[in-house]
Design a protein around this motif. Structure first.
Motif, PDB file in Angstrom:
ATOM      1  N   UNK A  26      -9.171  -1.308   4.589  1.00  0.00           N
ATOM      2  CA  UNK A  26     -10.412  -1.085   5.325  1.00  0.00           C
ATOM      3  C   UNK A  26     -10.521   0.324   5.903  1.00  0.00           C
ATOM      4  N   UNK A  27      -9.496   1.158   5.702  1.00  0.00           N
ATOM      5  CA  UNK A  27      -9.578   2.543   6.162  1.00  0.00           C
ATOM      6  C   UNK A  27      -8.886   2.834   7.471  1.00  0.00           C
ATOM      7  N   UNK A  28      -8.005   1.947   7.902  1.00  0.00           N
ATOM      8  CA  UNK A  28      -7.257   2.187   9.133  1.00  0.00           C
ATOM      9  C   UNK A  28      -6.349   3.416   8.972  1.00  0.00           C
ATOM     10  N   UNK A  29      -5.756   3.845  10.054  1.00  0.00           N
ATOM     11  CA  UNK A  29      -4.953   5.067  10.086  1.00  0.00           C
ATOM     12  C   UNK A  29      -3.845   5.067   9.036  1.00  0.00           C
ATOM     13  N   UNK A  30      -3.758   6.187   8.300  1.00  0.00           N
ATOM     14  CA  UNK A  30      -2.702   6.434   7.305  1.00  0.00           C
ATOM     15  C   UNK A  30      -2.718   5.473   6.120  1.00  0.00           C
ATOM     16  N   UNK A  31      -3.824   4.762   5.924  1.00  0.00           N
ATOM     17  CA  UNK A  31      -3.926   3.908   4.744  1.00  0.00           C
ATOM     18  C   UNK A  31      -3.915   4.774   3.485  1.00  0.00           C
ATOM     19  N   UNK A  32      -3.230   4.340   2.456  1.00  0.00           N
ATOM     20  CA  UNK A  32      -3.123   5.119   1.225  1.00  0.00           C
ATOM     21  C   UNK A  32      -4.360   4.997   0.348  1.00  0.00           C
ATOM     22  N   UNK A  33      -5.116   3.921   0.537  1.00  0.00           N
ATOM     23  CA  UNK A  33      -6.275   3.700  -0.317  1.00  0.00           C
ATOM     24  C   UNK A  33      -7.267   2.805   0.415  1.00  0.00           C
ATOM     25  N   UNK A  34      -8.494   3.306   0.581  1.00  0.00           N
ATOM     26  CA  UNK A  34      -9.552   2.510   1.202  1.00  0.00           C
ATOM     27  C   UNK A  34     -10.816   2.547   0.343  1.00  0.00           C
ATOM     28  N   UNK A  35     -11.331   3.749   0.069  1.00  0.00           N
ATOM     29  CA  UNK A  35     -12.501   3.838  -0.803  1.00  0.00           C
ATOM     30  C   UNK A  35     -12.086   3.620  -2.254  1.00  0.00           C
ATOM     31  N   UNK A  36     -13.043   3.280  -3.089  1.00  0.00           N
ATOM     32  CA  UNK A  36     -12.705   3.043  -4.499  1.00  0.00           C
ATOM     33  C   UNK A  36     -12.239   4.338  -5.174  1.00  0.00           C
ATOM     34  N   UNK A  66       4.954 -18.331 -13.088  1.00  0.00           N
ATOM     35  CA  UNK A  66       5.308 -19.747 -13.182  1.00  0.00           C
ATOM     36  C   UNK A  66       4.101 -20.671 -13.033  1.00  0.00           C
ATOM     37  N   UNK A  67       3.079 -20.227 -12.304  1.00  0.00           N
ATOM     38  CA  UNK A  67       1.898 -21.083 -12.121  1.00  0.00           C
ATOM     39  C   UNK A  67       0.732 -20.652 -13.006  1.00  0.00           C
ATOM     40  N   UNK A  68       0.964 -19.651 -13.854  1.00  0.00           N
ATOM     41  CA  UNK A  68      -0.088 -19.208 -14.759  1.00  0.00           C
ATOM     42  C   UNK A  68      -1.196 -18.433 -14.079  1.00  0.00           C
ATOM     43  N   UNK A  69      -0.844 -17.652 -13.065  1.00  0.00           N
ATOM     44  CA  UNK A  69      -1.852 -16.915 -12.294  1.00  0.00           C
ATOM     45  C   UNK A  69      -2.508 -15.814 -13.118  1.00  0.00           C
ATOM     46  N   UNK A  70      -3.768 -15.556 -12.796  1.00  0.00           N
ATOM     47  CA  UNK A  70      -4.508 -14.487 -13.456  1.00  0.00           C
ATOM     48  C   UNK A  70      -4.247 -13.124 -12.865  1.00  0.00           C
ATOM     49  N   UNK A  71      -3.507 -13.080 -11.753  1.00  0.00           N
ATOM     50  CA  UNK A  71      -3.157 -11.807 -11.133  1.00  0.00           C
ATOM     51  C   UNK A  71      -2.483 -12.033  -9.791  1.00  0.00           C
ATOM     52  N   UNK A  72      -1.764 -11.007  -9.330  1.00  0.00           N
ATOM     53  CA  UNK A  72      -1.092 -11.030  -8.032  1.00  0.00           C
ATOM     54  C   UNK A  72      -1.634  -9.869  -7.206  1.00  0.00           C
ATOM     55  N   UNK A  73      -2.216 -10.184  -6.055  1.00  0.00           N
ATOM     56  CA  UNK A  73      -2.869  -9.195  -5.201  1.00  0.00           C
ATOM     57  C   UNK A  73      -1.895  -8.651  -4.168  1.00  0.00           C
ATOM     58  N   UNK A  74      -1.850  -7.313  -4.044  1.00  0.00           N
ATOM     59  CA  UNK A  74      -1.117  -6.688  -2.944  1.00  0.00           C
ATOM     60  C   UNK A  74      -2.029  -5.684  -2.248  1.00  0.00           C
ATOM     61  N   UNK A  75      -1.863  -5.538  -0.943  1.00  0.00           N
ATOM     62  CA  UNK A  75      -2.553  -4.476  -0.218  1.00  0.00           C
ATOM     63  C   UNK A  75      -1.898  -3.141  -0.571  1.00  0.00           C
ATOM     64  N   UNK A  76      -2.697  -2.094  -0.623  1.00  0.00           N
ATOM     65  CA  UNK A  76      -2.203  -0.808  -1.111  1.00  0.00           C
ATOM     66  C   UNK A  76      -1.287  -0.089  -0.128  1.00  0.00           C
ATOM     67  N   UNK A  77      -1.311  -0.460   1.137  1.00  0.00           N
ATOM     68  CA  UNK A  77      -0.307   0.029   2.076  1.00  0.00           C
ATOM     69  C   UNK A  77      -0.643   1.304   2.817  1.00  0.00           C
ATOM     70  N   UNK A  78       0.335   1.771   3.563  1.00  0.00           N
ATOM     71  CA  UNK A  78       0.182   2.917   4.458  1.00  0.00           C
ATOM     72  C   UNK A  78       1.373   3.852   4.319  1.00  0.00           C
ATOM     73  N   UNK A  79       1.130   5.145   4.568  1.00  0.00           N
ATOM     74  CA  UNK A  79       2.232   6.113   4.551  1.00  0.00           C
ATOM     75  C   UNK A  79       3.013   6.090   5.853  1.00  0.00           C
ATOM     76  N   UNK A  80       2.468   5.445   6.884  1.00  0.00           N
ATOM     77  CA  UNK A  80       3.083   5.328   8.213  1.00  0.00           C
ATOM     78  C   UNK A  80       3.381   6.727   8.766  1.00  0.00           C
TER      79      UNK A  80
END
Length: 286
Positions: free
Chosen positions: A147-157, A98-112
């Protein structure tokens, strides 16, 4: 060097209205591109927009990106959290359109508490359909490694590889690289060739053209700390030089840089943007 213009700006508050507040702050800090929240970043509310504000933002000519809320976790084993996360991603994508954004950013999350493999299967089964819903003119979904915290699904490229595979390298999938996160996850951007190595690895992992946004943040902590604490440009452990190298890398040509550095007053943000613009302009003559 490439003549492609690299916009530099910042995340902006939207008190007083998405366009009214956001564009006013952007002008005060000299932002050429902005990032906004379209709801409470630490809550699940999904407010609608104001058509007049949306129109003003679209017509302003200022490129805009949306950062979805911080609670989103598509890898969560909790059914309620998962459903709320998917709803919040859909809401952010809808508002972004609706605002013409160039992208929507989400954090990749954790497996918990579940396994990495279970979390990635869940992302394939539940997040891929969300990507399929994005229309041809809708904004891409940008994965931001953590940033690589515990159980993060993605930190390094390199860890973006399995994530992209789970989402079948969907054409509406992109990357937002946060320099503080990359540094915290162990990418030594200050080492000789460190920026080039990181950026080359990113392109080799996800392919060319997938990098759509860079969060330019210095770090309060040493490399590999797994701590996500942003610092103003040049005032942290990363320093100015790696940002200059990043601005010169071919994969970053034309990719917007957005600061998320500390401070509620616009002055430190204005200085950070001025620093990045100076480094950008110097890179053009290097």
């Amino acid at each position: 060097m490439s003549a492609v213009h690299t916009p530099i700006g910042g995340h902006v508050p939207v008190a007083g209205g998405l366009a009214t507040g956001g564009l006013k702050y952007a002008e005060r800090i000299g932002a050429e591109v902005i990032q906004v929240f379209v709801g409470n970043p630490r809550g699940w509310a999904m407010p609608g927009g104001k058509p007049e504000e949306d129109a003003r933002l679209r017509e302003s000519g200022v490129p805009v990106f949306v950062h979805a809320n911080y609670l989103i976790n598509p890898g969560s084993p909790n059914p309620e959290t998962l459903e709320k996360s998917l709803a919040a991603i859909r809401h952010a994508l809808r508002r972004g359109h609706q605002i013409g954004a160039g992208g929507v950013v989400i954090h990749t999350g954790s497996s918990v508490s579940q396994s990495y493999e279970q979390a990635m299967r869940q992302i394939h089964e539940r997040l891929l359909p969300v990507l399929e819903e994005i229309g041809e003119d809708g904004p891409p979904l940008l994965l931001e490694p953590m940033a690589g915290q515990s159980n993060m699904l993605c930190a390094t490229v390199q860890q973006l590889g399995p994530y992209f595979e789970a989402l079948e390298h969907h054409p509406k999938l992109g990357v937002c690289l946060d320099t503080c996160h990359a540094w915290a996850a162990g990418h030594d951007l200050t080492a000789p060739g460190g920026v080039k190595e990181t950026m080359d690895a990113l392109v080799a992992t996800v392919g060319p053209g997938r990098l759509k946004l860079i969060h330019a943040n210095d770090s309060k902590d040493p490399c590999g700390s797994c701590r996500d604490r942003h610092e103003n440009i040049g005032a942290g452990h990363i320093g100015e030089a790696p940002f200059a190298e990043l601005l010169r890398h071919p994969a970053a040509a034309g990719v917007p840089f957005v600061i998320e550095t500390p401070g509620r007053d616009p002055e430190p943000h204005r200085k950070d943007i001025e620093t990045l613009k100076r480094l950008r302009d110097a890179s053009r003559t290097a």
